[in-house]
Design a protein around this motif. Structure first.
Motif, PDB file in Angstrom:
ATOM      1  N   HIS A  92       3.050   7.982  -8.287  1.00 40.19           N
ATOM      2  CA  HIS A  92       3.340   6.690  -7.688  1.00 40.19           C
ATOM      3  C   HIS A  92       2.849   6.660  -6.240  1.00 40.19           C
ATOM      4  O   HIS A  92       2.202   5.712  -5.804  1.00 40.19           O
ATOM      5  N   LEU A  93       3.157   7.741  -5.505  1.00 39.33           N
ATOM      6  CA  LEU A  93       2.760   7.796  -4.093  1.00 39.33           C
ATOM      7  C   LEU A  93       1.244   7.810  -3.946  1.00 39.33           C
ATOM      8  O   LEU A  93       0.675   7.123  -3.098  1.00 39.33           O
ATOM      9  N   VAL A  94       0.594   8.590  -4.811  1.00 36.53           N
ATOM     10  CA  VAL A  94      -0.862   8.689  -4.729  1.00 36.53           C
ATOM     11  C   VAL A  94      -1.508   7.336  -4.997  1.00 36.53           C
ATOM     12  O   VAL A  94      -2.445   6.937  -4.311  1.00 36.53           O
ATOM     13  N   SER A  95      -0.969   6.600  -5.965  1.00 37.83           N
ATOM     14  CA  SER A  95      -1.594   5.306  -6.249  1.00 37.83           C
ATOM     15  C   SER A  95      -1.301   4.311  -5.118  1.00 37.83           C
ATOM     16  O   SER A  95      -2.135   3.478  -4.794  1.00 37.83           O
ATOM     17  N   ARG A  96      -0.120   4.428  -4.492  1.00 35.54           N
ATOM     18  CA  ARG A  96       0.157   3.573  -3.324  1.00 35.54           C
ATOM     19  C   ARG A  96      -0.838   3.867  -2.205  1.00 35.54           C
ATOM     20  O   ARG A  96      -1.332   2.974  -1.527  1.00 35.54           O
ATOM     21  N   LEU A  97      -1.128   5.172  -2.020  1.00 35.58           N
ATOM     22  CA  LEU A  97      -2.050   5.577  -0.970  1.00 35.58           C
ATOM     23  C   LEU A  97      -3.444   5.014  -1.242  1.00 35.58           C
ATOM     24  O   LEU A  97      -4.127   4.524  -0.344  1.00 35.58           O
ATOM     25  N   GLN A  98      -3.833   5.056  -2.517  1.00 35.24           N
ATOM     26  CA  GLN A  98      -5.152   4.516  -2.868  1.00 35.24           C
ATOM     27  C   GLN A  98      -5.236   3.022  -2.579  1.00 35.24           C
ATOM     28  O   GLN A  98      -6.222   2.542  -2.029  1.00 35.24           O
TER      29      GLN A  98
ATOM     30  N   LEU B 170      -2.526  -4.864  10.616  1.00 35.62           N
ATOM     31  CA  LEU B 170      -1.091  -4.817  10.897  1.00 35.62           C
ATOM     32  C   LEU B 170      -0.302  -4.737   9.595  1.00 35.62           C
ATOM     33  O   LEU B 170       0.712  -4.039   9.502  1.00 35.62           O
ATOM     34  N   GLY B 171      -0.805  -5.440   8.572  1.00 34.38           N
ATOM     35  CA  GLY B 171      -0.191  -5.356   7.245  1.00 34.38           C
ATOM     36  C   GLY B 171      -0.247  -3.921   6.721  1.00 34.38           C
ATOM     37  O   GLY B 171       0.732  -3.374   6.215  1.00 34.38           O
ATOM     38  N   CYS B 172      -1.420  -3.315   6.866  1.00 37.94           N
ATOM     39  CA  CYS B 172      -1.603  -1.929   6.414  1.00 37.94           C
ATOM     40  C   CYS B 172      -0.669  -0.991   7.166  1.00 37.94           C
ATOM     41  O   CYS B 172      -0.054  -0.084   6.581  1.00 37.94           O
ATOM     42  N   GLN B 173      -0.562  -1.207   8.455  1.00 37.74           N
ATOM     43  CA  GLN B 173       0.280  -0.355   9.297  1.00 37.74           C
ATOM     44  C   GLN B 173       1.735  -0.415   8.813  1.00 37.74           C
ATOM     45  O   GLN B 173       2.410   0.606   8.686  1.00 37.74           O
ATOM     46  N   HIS B 174       2.171  -1.630   8.522  1.00 39.34           N
ATOM     47  CA  HIS B 174       3.537  -1.842   8.060  1.00 39.34           C
ATOM     48  C   HIS B 174       3.770  -1.112   6.735  1.00 39.34           C
ATOM     49  O   HIS B 174       4.770  -0.412   6.552  1.00 39.34           O
ATOM     50  N   ASP B 175       2.801  -1.251   5.839  1.00 39.33           N
ATOM     51  CA  ASP B 175       2.879  -0.607   4.529  1.00 39.33           C
ATOM     52  C   ASP B 175       2.908   0.917   4.692  1.00 39.33           C
ATOM     53  O   ASP B 175       3.715   1.610   4.062  1.00 39.33           O
ATOM     54  N   ALA B 176       2.021   1.431   5.547  1.00 44.68           N
ATOM     55  CA  ALA B 176       1.907   2.883   5.745  1.00 44.68           C
ATOM     56  C   ALA B 176       3.223   3.476   6.235  1.00 44.68           C
ATOM     57  O   ALA B 176       3.644   4.541   5.779  1.00 44.68           O
ATOM     58  N   GLU B 177       3.871   2.763   7.159  1.00 50.15           N
ATOM     59  CA  GLU B 177       5.132   3.260   7.727  1.00 50.15           C
ATOM     60  C   GLU B 177       6.189   3.522   6.669  1.00 50.15           C
ATOM     61  O   GLU B 177       7.040   4.395   6.833  1.00 50.15           O
TER      62      GLU B 177
ATOM     63  N   ALA C  17       4.521   9.992   9.931  1.00 49.54           N
ATOM     64  CA  ALA C  17       3.989   9.357  11.135  1.00 49.54           C
ATOM     65  C   ALA C  17       2.678  10.002  11.581  1.00 49.54           C
ATOM     66  O   ALA C  17       1.897   9.407  12.308  1.00 49.54           O
ATOM     67  N   GLU C  18       2.437  11.242  11.141  1.00 53.15           N
ATOM     68  CA  GLU C  18       1.202  11.924  11.526  1.00 53.15           C
ATOM     69  C   GLU C  18       0.188  11.946  10.392  1.00 53.15           C
ATOM     70  O   GLU C  18      -0.743  12.743  10.410  1.00 53.15           O
ATOM     71  N   HIS C  19       0.369  11.110   9.382  1.00 52.42           N
ATOM     72  CA  HIS C  19      -0.584  11.078   8.274  1.00 52.42           C
ATOM     73  C   HIS C  19      -1.948  10.600   8.777  1.00 52.42           C
ATOM     74  O   HIS C  19      -2.031   9.695   9.599  1.00 52.42           O
ATOM     75  N   SER C  20      -3.016  11.211   8.243  1.00 52.45           N
ATOM     76  CA  SER C  20      -4.340  10.865   8.778  1.00 52.45           C
ATOM     77  C   SER C  20      -4.696   9.390   8.563  1.00 52.45           C
ATOM     78  O   SER C  20      -5.372   8.794   9.398  1.00 52.45           O
ATOM     79  N   VAL C  21      -4.200   8.792   7.483  1.00 47.86           N
ATOM     80  CA  VAL C  21      -4.483   7.369   7.266  1.00 47.86           C
ATOM     81  C   VAL C  21      -3.790   6.505   8.330  1.00 47.86           C
ATOM     82  O   VAL C  21      -4.344   5.512   8.798  1.00 47.86           O
ATOM     83  N   VAL C  22      -2.598   6.920   8.728  1.00 50.23           N
ATOM     84  CA  VAL C  22      -1.899   6.202   9.809  1.00 50.23           C
ATOM     85  C   VAL C  22      -2.763   6.234  11.073  1.00 50.23           C
ATOM     86  O   VAL C  22      -2.939   5.224  11.758  1.00 50.23           O
ATOM     87  N   GLY C  23      -3.331   7.409  11.362  1.00 47.20           N
ATOM     88  CA  GLY C  23      -4.199   7.548  12.517  1.00 47.20           C
ATOM     89  C   GLY C  23      -5.419   6.655  12.431  1.00 47.20           C
ATOM     90  O   GLY C  23      -5.795   6.004  13.411  1.00 47.20           O
TER      91      GLY C  23
END
Ligand SMILES: [Zn+2]
Ligand SMILES: [Zn+2]
Ligand SMILES: [Zn+2]
Ligand SMILES: [Zn+2]
Length: 752
Positions: free
Chosen positions: A647-653, A679-686, A691-697
């Motif tokens: 589930h998490l992997v598909s959310r990340l994709q 900003l939408g992506c940022q909200h979703d990522a959170e 907080a240190e995930h490379s996609v967040v960066g």
């Protein structure tokens, strides 16, 4: 890429497997490189050479008379789409297939000058105009190009030359009235436009960047080392039986101090994705952009307007001078061997070029000793760290004859104890003959001997002349009879050395559009080279230096405080921020033949292998990190949340796809919409990433770019600082990656 192509590799390995056991044993047990070479090369049959020839035929390296028209038309398409960089590269490919002094050449240069003009590269545009004329640009097309020339001159502020060009044009119009009416109008209009343009100010950020690059290129060692050329006086060369040779600090070194600045003894541009034709390309001609299209084959400077070799289509240079130098040093011999060298791989090519360059070494004492080394001493003895004693013993014997007493305890140093960037030092890099597998040595030896036979066939005089002109011949002839085997043994030595001593030369490639105020960049591998001084550095998975390149020059800087007496260390590739301990250990053992005992490895062994923070997920209800294999559960004892990895992997994709959409908006200048999307992506990522995930960066970095493009420097800086934190966790506070991010931040502050 480094090694020969797969087909040749498996062909040779099969040949090896079919050898009688006794022959295999002879080669495996051979202690000297010349025995390995002579035994192996006697097994190279004409049918093997035929097979290799068939493989090389797949590479298009000659000039194809039909290609220029094709590339020019493809270039024109890009030009119409306003992709001027793409067009430039395609016109360059056209030039490289054209014969000198033909209309093809002149038309490709002329079209390229137009594309360069649109890219704002006026100096280069002028050079191409001169080239077009030199190769016989048709008279009827001249006026258009002269207008471009005048325009360039005005934009460069060379007004006198501009008005001369314009008056020349006017008089040629007067001589041919048919041209006059329409062309003259264009001229008038252009002139008006030119005068307006010159009022405009230059782009400030670009000037800053250019100035920084210039400053970096000009940076010199504060005080050069008397013992080691190209090194700073803050280091000194040591040797011991376990570590081999290494450098230590002779005083306290501050972060950023330049420790080594060395030009490669030899370097070969990596062809990147040059694929043999039979791999199913749609067209016979490749329109993709490779390193070979963008970087000078000799000095590795980036050039959008290269000049090709007159004899082949694959060697391209930044300038006429570079081309001439390359020709005189090695390309006169390599030119006709292009396809073979691509088939045999970069290591073979580096090996060949090293020996070709050796012909130009200052011969004399050093060469005499070196020849002794290659032909008997070094190859006669099994490789060992005791080389130190051997060499000093032999040198001692020799110097007695001269009636002098000399001490040279360290291999590679000359009679006065000085270590220099020369062929002698290159030859003293360890080939690790005893560590390589017999199959590998067989593959290298047969590849080299096939190359030697081609060399003899292609330019029978080349080797002879080469040998006569240097003192190599005189020194080596008594030891080994056939002359080509002297070359063969030397090349085999280099090829075996390369596995441990090859240095990847990298460049920072700017990505993203030119309009972006903050530039984004990635590191690409450009070439493979040998740097005798850099090779003195030992490895650590958490090094105290960082290395970078400007053309073929490597610079090594302290990345942290280094106390007096501490060893100077750099990373051979397996860095603690990029690989786990086990993977690093495995890589260092198989490629470099040692077990790493650096602090990062010692420390890492006792650590449990948890998911790194830049790949970790967090709990959607309490934000604590969640861990597990197929089902991840919250690390917070009072929380019962759990979720499946799938589930998490598909959310990340999904998230990455959304980020992709935002980037496209950003590229197309739709800034407001890009910011909304991000900003939408940022909200979703959170809600599910640490907080240190490379996609967040990456999201923060993109936001910083978008705000910078809008001129909102404050917001831009705030987002970039968040991205910085992620980069720091991932790559460490003194990493190159961190350096790039900090440079971006500096650009933002400067602009703000
Ligand atoms: Zn060059
Ligand atoms: Zn050539
Ligand atoms: Zn290590
Ligand atoms: Zn929780």
């Amino acid at each position: 890429m480094d090694l020969p192509v797969e087909e040749w590799k498996s062909y040779i390995l099969e040949k090896w497997a079919l050898l009688p056991k006794s022959v295999q044993v002879t080669i495996s047990k051979a202690e000297t490189l010349s025995d390995i070479f002579l035994h192996s090369s006697s097994l190279l049959q004409p049918e093997d050479e035929m097979f290799l020839k068939r493989l090389s035929r797949g590479y298009l390296v000659g000039k194809d008379p039909n290609a220029p028209l094709f590339y020019r038309e493809e270039g024109n398409k890009k030009f119409q789409e306003k992709d001027y960089t793409g067009a430039t590269v395609l016109y360059s490919k056209g030039v490289s297939h054209s014969r000198p002094n033909t209309e093809d050449t002149s038309l490709c240069y002329a079209n390229r000058s137009a594309a360069l003009f649109h890219l704002g590269q006026y100096e280069t545009c002028l050079e191409d105009i001169v080239r077009a004329q030199m190769h016989g640009y048709p008279e009827r097309l001249q006026p258009k190009m002269m207008l471009r020339k005048a325009e360039c001159l005005v934009l460069l502020g060379r007004l006198q030359e501009a008005s001369q060009t314009i008056s020349d044009l006017e008089s040629s119009f007067a001589a041919k009235p048919t041209l006059a009416a329409s062309q003259f109008q264009i001229l008038q209009r252009t002139l008006c436009r030119l005068k307006m343009k010159i009022q405009k100010k230059e782009n400030l950020t670009e000037t800053v960047s250019a100035a920084l690059t210039k400053a970096f290129e000009d940076m010199d060692l504060r005080e050069e080392n008397k013992q080691i050329s190209s090194a700073s006086a803050s280091v000194s060369l040591c040797t011991d039986p376990f570590k081999g040779r290494y450098l230590i600090a002779t005083k306290d070194i501050l972060p950023g101090e330049l420790l080594v600045k060395e030009d490669a003894f030899v370097s070969v541009l990596n062809p990147a994705e040059v694929l043999p034709l039979h791999l199913g390309l749609e067209s016979k001609w490749d329109t993709r952009v490779t390193n070979g299209d963008l970087y000078c084959h000799r000095c590795l400077k980036r050039s959008l307007a290269p000049v090709p070799c007159d004899g082949c289509s694959y060697a391209k240079y930044c300038s006429q001078e570079c081309m001439q130098q390359a020709w005189d040093l090695y390309h006169n011999i390599e030119c006709s061997l292009g396809a073979l060298l691509l088939t045999l791989g970069v290591f073979c090519h580096v090996a060949l070029r090293s020996t070709l360059l050796a012909r130009f070494e200052d011969a004399g004492e050093v060469t005499r000793k070196l020849c002794g080394d290659i032909s008997n001493k070094d190859t006669r003895l099994p490789e060992s760290k005791n080389l130190v004693q051997t060499l000093s013993y032999d040198l001692g014997g020799e110097s007695e004859k001269n009636g002098k007493t000399v001490e040279t305890p360290i291999p590679g140093c000359d009679i006065n104890g000085k270590y220099e960037n020369n062929y002698y030092a290159v030859c003293n890099l360890l080939p690790h003959t005893e560590n390589h597998s017999a199959e590998y040595k067989f593959l290298c030896a047969l590849s080299i001997s096939a190359l030697c036979r081609q060399l003899e066939a292609a330019s029978p005089q080349a080797l002879m002349t080469g040998l006569t002109s240097s003192k190599l011949k005189a020194a080596m002839a008594p030891v080994l009879c056939p002359e080509s085997s002297i070359w063969g043994v030397a090349m085999l030595r280099h090829m075996l050395q390369l596995q441990c001593n090859a240095q990847a030369i990298t460049a920072i490639q700017q990505t993203g559009s030119k309009e972006n105020i903050i530039t984004d960049s990635r590191q690409v591998r450009l070439a493979t080279g040998i740097f005798p001084v850099v090779s003195l550095l030992n490895h650590s998975c958490s090094p105290n230096t960082s290395m970078s390149f400007v053309s073929t020059v490597a610079t090594v800087r302290a990345s942290q405080h280094i106390g007096k007496g501490q060893e100077i260390l750099h990373c051979y590739g397996p860095h603690e921020s990029r690989m786990g301990v086990a993977e690093r250990q495995q890589k260092l053992r198989s490629q470099y033949f040692f077990d790493c005992t650096c602090p990062a490895c010692q420390h890492g062994k006792h650590r449990t292998t948890a998911e790194p923070r830049w790949e970790a997920f967090c709990c959607c209800s309490c934000r604590a990190l969640i861990q597990g294999d197929e089902v991840l559960s919250c690390g917070n004892a009072s929380c019962t949340e759990s979720v499946s990895r799938d589930h998490l992997v598909s959310r990340l994709q999904d998230l990455q796809q959304q980020v992709g959409i935002a980037r496209k908006l950003l590229r197309n200048g739709k800034l407001e919409r890009a910011i909304q999307q991000l900003l939408g992506c940022q909200h979703d990522a959170e809600s599910f990433l640490s907080a240190e995930h490379s996609v967040v960066g990456e999201i923060e970095d993109d936001l910083a770019q978008a705000y910078a493009a809008l001129g909102d420097w404050q917001k831009s800086a705030a987002h970039l600082q968040k991205s910085l934190r992620v980069v720091e966790v991932r790559h460490g506070p003194s990493s190159v990656e961190m350096g790039h991010e900090l440079f971006k931040l500096a650009q933002i502050f400067f602009n703000g």
